[in-house]
Design a protein around this motif. Structure first.
Motif, PDB file in Angstrom:
ATOM      1  N   PHE A  12      11.153  -6.404  -1.644  1.00 43.94           N
ATOM      2  CA  PHE A  12       9.826  -6.417  -1.046  1.00 43.94           C
ATOM      3  C   PHE A  12       9.065  -5.263  -1.714  1.00 43.94           C
ATOM      4  CE2 PHE A  12       9.704 -10.028   1.829  1.00 43.94           C
ATOM      5  CZ  PHE A  12      10.933 -10.552   1.484  1.00 43.94           C
ATOM      6  N   ASN A  13       8.334  -4.408  -1.025  1.00 47.92           N
ATOM      7  CA  ASN A  13       7.535  -3.408  -1.754  1.00 47.92           C
ATOM      8  C   ASN A  13       8.301  -2.104  -1.923  1.00 47.92           C
ATOM      9  OD1 ASN A  13       5.568  -5.474  -0.864  1.00 47.92           O
ATOM     10  ND2 ASN A  13       4.173  -4.107  -1.932  1.00 47.92           N
ATOM     11  N   VAL A  14       8.713  -1.842  -3.129  1.00 50.81           N
ATOM     12  CA  VAL A  14       9.531  -0.661  -3.408  1.00 50.81           C
ATOM     13  C   VAL A  14       8.607   0.548  -3.588  1.00 50.81           C
ATOM     14  CG1 VAL A  14      11.361   0.271  -4.845  1.00 50.81           C
ATOM     15  CG2 VAL A  14      11.083  -2.217  -4.636  1.00 50.81           C
ATOM     16  N   VAL A  56      -0.421  -6.903   5.012  1.00 49.31           N
ATOM     17  CA  VAL A  56       0.772  -6.228   5.534  1.00 49.31           C
ATOM     18  C   VAL A  56       1.942  -6.453   4.575  1.00 49.31           C
ATOM     19  CG1 VAL A  56       2.473  -6.264   7.413  1.00 49.31           C
ATOM     20  CG2 VAL A  56       0.018  -6.380   7.928  1.00 49.31           C
ATOM     21  N   ARG A  57       2.634  -5.358   4.253  1.00 47.96           N
ATOM     22  CA  ARG A  57       3.795  -5.421   3.365  1.00 47.96           C
ATOM     23  C   ARG A  57       4.964  -4.641   3.972  1.00 47.96           C
ATOM     24  NH1 ARG A  57       1.105  -8.671   1.682  1.00 47.96           N
ATOM     25  NH2 ARG A  57       0.258  -9.069  -0.395  1.00 47.96           N
ATOM     26  N   ASP A  58       6.134  -4.934   3.460  1.00 46.03           N
ATOM     27  CA  ASP A  58       7.371  -4.300   3.919  1.00 46.03           C
ATOM     28  C   ASP A  58       7.798  -3.312   2.831  1.00 46.03           C
ATOM     29  OD1 ASP A  58      10.048  -3.747   4.481  1.00 46.03           O
ATOM     30  OD2 ASP A  58      10.457  -5.773   5.205  1.00 46.03           O
ATOM     31  N   TYR A  59       7.698  -2.012   3.122  1.00 42.54           N
ATOM     32  CA  TYR A  59       7.977  -0.984   2.115  1.00 42.54           C
ATOM     33  C   TYR A  59       9.412  -0.504   2.235  1.00 42.54           C
ATOM     34  CZ  TYR A  59       3.026  -1.225   1.256  1.00 42.54           C
ATOM     35  OH  TYR A  59       1.783  -1.702   0.927  1.00 42.54           O
ATOM     36  N   VAL A  60      10.112  -0.505   1.090  1.00 43.29           N
ATOM     37  CA  VAL A  60      11.520  -0.102   1.092  1.00 43.29           C
ATOM     38  C   VAL A  60      11.676   1.067   0.116  1.00 43.29           C
ATOM     39  CG1 VAL A  60      12.031  -2.012  -0.505  1.00 43.29           C
ATOM     40  CG2 VAL A  60      13.909  -0.923   0.688  1.00 43.29           C
ATOM     41  N   GLU A 115      -1.727   2.227 -13.515  1.00 44.73           N
ATOM     42  CA  GLU A 115      -1.121   2.141 -12.176  1.00 44.73           C
ATOM     43  C   GLU A 115      -1.832   1.060 -11.371  1.00 44.73           C
ATOM     44  OE1 GLU A 115       1.313   2.046  -9.948  1.00 44.73           O
ATOM     45  OE2 GLU A 115       1.798   3.973 -10.859  1.00 44.73           O
ATOM     46  N   THR A 116      -1.063   0.189 -10.728  1.00 45.21           N
ATOM     47  CA  THR A 116      -1.672  -0.855  -9.885  1.00 45.21           C
ATOM     48  C   THR A 116      -1.092  -0.845  -8.476  1.00 45.21           C
ATOM     49  OG1 THR A 116      -0.007  -2.509 -10.462  1.00 45.21           O
ATOM     50  CG2 THR A 116      -1.957  -2.405 -11.880  1.00 45.21           C
ATOM     51  N   HIS A 117      -0.047  -0.056  -8.240  1.00 46.06           N
ATOM     52  CA  HIS A 117       0.646  -0.127  -6.949  1.00 46.06           C
ATOM     53  C   HIS A 117       0.017   0.788  -5.904  1.00 46.06           C
ATOM     54  CE1 HIS A 117       3.715  -1.686  -9.772  1.00 46.06           C
ATOM     55  NE2 HIS A 117       3.819  -2.574  -8.809  1.00 46.06           N
ATOM     56  N   SER A 133       0.237  -2.205   7.196  1.00 46.40           N
ATOM     57  CA  SER A 133      -0.972  -2.701   6.524  1.00 46.40           C
ATOM     58  C   SER A 133      -1.434  -1.676   5.497  1.00 46.40           C
ATOM     59  CB  SER A 133      -2.074  -2.929   7.564  1.00 46.40           C
ATOM     60  OG  SER A 133      -2.554  -1.679   8.019  1.00 46.40           O
ATOM     61  N   VAL A 134      -2.334  -2.116   4.632  1.00 44.45           N
ATOM     62  CA  VAL A 134      -2.906  -1.202   3.629  1.00 44.45           C
ATOM     63  C   VAL A 134      -3.546  -0.015   4.345  1.00 44.45           C
ATOM     64  CG1 VAL A 134      -4.629  -0.973   1.791  1.00 44.45           C
ATOM     65  CG2 VAL A 134      -3.283  -3.083   1.973  1.00 44.45           C
ATOM     66  N   LYS A 135      -4.289  -0.302   5.411  1.00 44.56           N
ATOM     67  CA  LYS A 135      -4.973   0.787   6.131  1.00 44.56           C
ATOM     68  C   LYS A 135      -3.961   1.736   6.794  1.00 44.56           C
ATOM     69  CE  LYS A 135      -9.211  -1.788   6.995  1.00 44.56           C
ATOM     70  NZ  LYS A 135     -10.103  -2.341   8.032  1.00 44.56           N
TER      71      LYS A 135
HETATM   72  N1  UDP Z   1      -3.654  -2.922  -2.502  1.00 43.47           N
HETATM   73  C1  UDP Z   1      -4.931  -2.497  -2.167  1.00 43.47           C
HETATM   74  N2  UDP Z   1      -5.593  -1.690  -3.044  1.00 43.47           N
HETATM   75  C2  UDP Z   1      -5.061  -1.288  -4.227  1.00 43.47           C
HETATM   76  C3  UDP Z   1      -3.750  -1.717  -4.568  1.00 43.47           C
HETATM   77  C4  UDP Z   1      -3.075  -2.543  -3.670  1.00 43.47           C
HETATM   78  O1  UDP Z   1      -5.460  -2.835  -1.106  1.00 43.47           O
HETATM   79  O2  UDP Z   1      -5.741  -0.578  -5.000  1.00 43.47           O
HETATM   80  C5  UDP Z   1      -2.915  -3.777  -1.555  1.00 43.47           C
HETATM   81  C6  UDP Z   1      -2.500  -5.118  -2.124  1.00 43.47           C
HETATM   82  O3  UDP Z   1      -3.522  -6.070  -1.897  1.00 43.47           O
HETATM   83  C7  UDP Z   1      -1.235  -5.425  -1.319  1.00 43.47           C
HETATM   84  C8  UDP Z   1      -0.650  -4.044  -1.021  1.00 43.47           C
HETATM   85  O4  UDP Z   1      -1.709  -3.119  -1.243  1.00 43.47           O
HETATM   86  O5  UDP Z   1      -1.551  -6.029  -0.096  1.00 43.47           O
HETATM   87  C9  UDP Z   1       0.499  -3.691  -1.936  1.00 43.47           C
HETATM   88  O6  UDP Z   1       0.097  -3.922  -3.274  1.00 43.47           O
HETATM   89  P1  UDP Z   1       0.977  -3.507  -4.517  1.00 43.47           P
HETATM   90  O7  UDP Z   1       0.202  -3.870  -5.759  1.00 43.47           O
HETATM   91  O8  UDP Z   1       1.413  -2.094  -4.354  1.00 43.47           O
HETATM   92  O9  UDP Z   1       2.289  -4.400  -4.375  1.00 43.47           O
HETATM   93  P2  UDP Z   1       2.481  -6.009  -4.294  1.00 43.47           P
HETATM   94  O10 UDP Z   1       2.373  -6.343  -2.838  1.00 43.47           O
HETATM   95  O11 UDP Z   1       1.435  -6.656  -5.134  1.00 43.47           O
HETATM   96  O12 UDP Z   1       3.857  -6.194  -4.819  1.00 43.47           O
END
Ligand code: UDP
Length: 330
Positions: free
Chosen positions: A169-171, A220-224, A187-189, A258-260
């Protein structure tokens, strides 16, 4: 006997190398350094710079070293990029894995632990996601990883190569002593972007959509934690070495943020303001992805230790504060 770590200079691969070395394994790393960092590789590991798609190169590594198992992290992994450049993903991920499996078959190597992804599930309606949830990838990245899993399945049938596919899931997070961490370019994460904003290296965080059907409207994501994630790889290797059957496991925590909420957690940890702005949705983002890790806990005996988001954020923050330019100048 050594473990070969393909992609061992990347964020997740470098943590695997580190833990393998720490438990006393001999480790051989292959990485083309297109996205990885030489400085991330533990000094005790043997390092070969090259591409897994170069069969001659890969065969030579197997010739020089005595390999008895493979960890496979060498792949492209950005959802958005995969939608724009699917052929890059099919070539690097699928063809790359084909070459790996060919060489393993030729050399009689029987065990591979493989980095897969929640993206193989697409957008399931029911949470948490279990390994029984049907796979239905929505982008070429997820499709390529599912295909890689299937290649392993058929190679097991034909050649007896055993595999464990770990669906991440989200590492996030970094090693607790901050010696290795997450450094992507670009960086995109979410977590590193939030922390770069906290450091003043970015103006703001753009929240990609707040009109999702989630409690606060953001995804909403699951961070590990990366250290827990790698612990599961070591257990998966043991599982294969004990002669157990090939299978897949989810690696997550059954907790969604959630992101927030991630931004709020980061504000608490860093004491910084971290400005945010709401932007449009990002193409291909499911609203919610939360894993059931029960199978990994029950069968592998996986016990994640750093499940709270504060620890994940604190370890990542410690890394970012001590590596302002990532691995540059280090
Ligand atoms: N996200 C965001 N703004 C950013 C980068 C990511 O809102 O600048 C959100 C993205 O839409 C997702 C969550 O953060 O819901 C995690 O995104 P990430 O790219 O880290 O991992 P992914 O879920 O794509 O594997």
């Amino acid at each position: 006997m050594a473990i070969l770590v393909l992609g061992g200079a990347g964020y997740i691969g470098s943590h695997a190398v580190d833990q393998l070395v720490e438990v006393g394994k001999k480790v051989v790393v292959v990485d083309n350094l297109l996205t990885g960092h030489r400085a991330a590789v533990h000094p005790k590991a043997s390092f070969y710079k090259g591409d897994i798609r170069d069969k001659e190169f890969l065969s030579q590594v197997f010739e020089k070293e005595i390999i008895d198992g493979v960890f496979h992290f060498a792949a492209s992994s950005l959802v958005g990029e995969s939608v724009e450049s699917p052929l890059k993903y099919f070539n690097n991920n699928i063809y790359g894995t084909q070459v790996v499996l060919e060489v393993m078959q030729e050399r009689g190597i029987k065990n591979i632990v493989f980095s897969s992804t929640a993206a193989v599930y697409g957008e399931p309606k029911v949470m948490p996601i279990t390994e029984k949830t049907s796979t239905n990838p929505k982008n070429p990245y997820g499709e390529s990883k599912l295909m890689m899993e299937k290649m392993m399945h058929w190679c097991e049938q034909a050649y007896g190569i055993h595999y464990v596919a770990l669906r991440y899931f989200n590492v996030a997070g970094a090693k607790l002593d901050s010696t290795i961490g997450e450094d992507h370019s670009p960086e995109t994460h979410l977590v590193p972007l939030i922390l770069q904003t906290a450091l003043g290296q970015r103006k703001e965080i753009v929240v990609f959509g707040e009109d999702y059907e989630t409690p606060d409207g953001s995804c909403v994501r699951d961070y590990v934690h990366v250290v827990d994630l790698i612990q599961a790889h070591l257990l998966a290797l043991e599982y294969l070495e004990q002669g157990n059957e090939s299978t897949v496991f989810n690696l997550g925590s059954n907790q969604g943020f959630s992101v927030k909420e991630m931004v709020t957690a980061a504000r608490k940890i860093t004491g910084k303001e971290i400005p945010t702005r709401v932007g449009p949705r990002r193409a291909g983002d499911p609203s919610m992805l939360v894993a059931s890790p029960d199978k990994a806990c029950q069968i592998l005996g996986w016990k994640p230790r750093y499940t709270d988001v504060e620890t994940i954020m604190t370890t990542a923050w410690n890394w970012h504060q001590t590596h302002l330019d990532g691995y540059e100048n280090k």
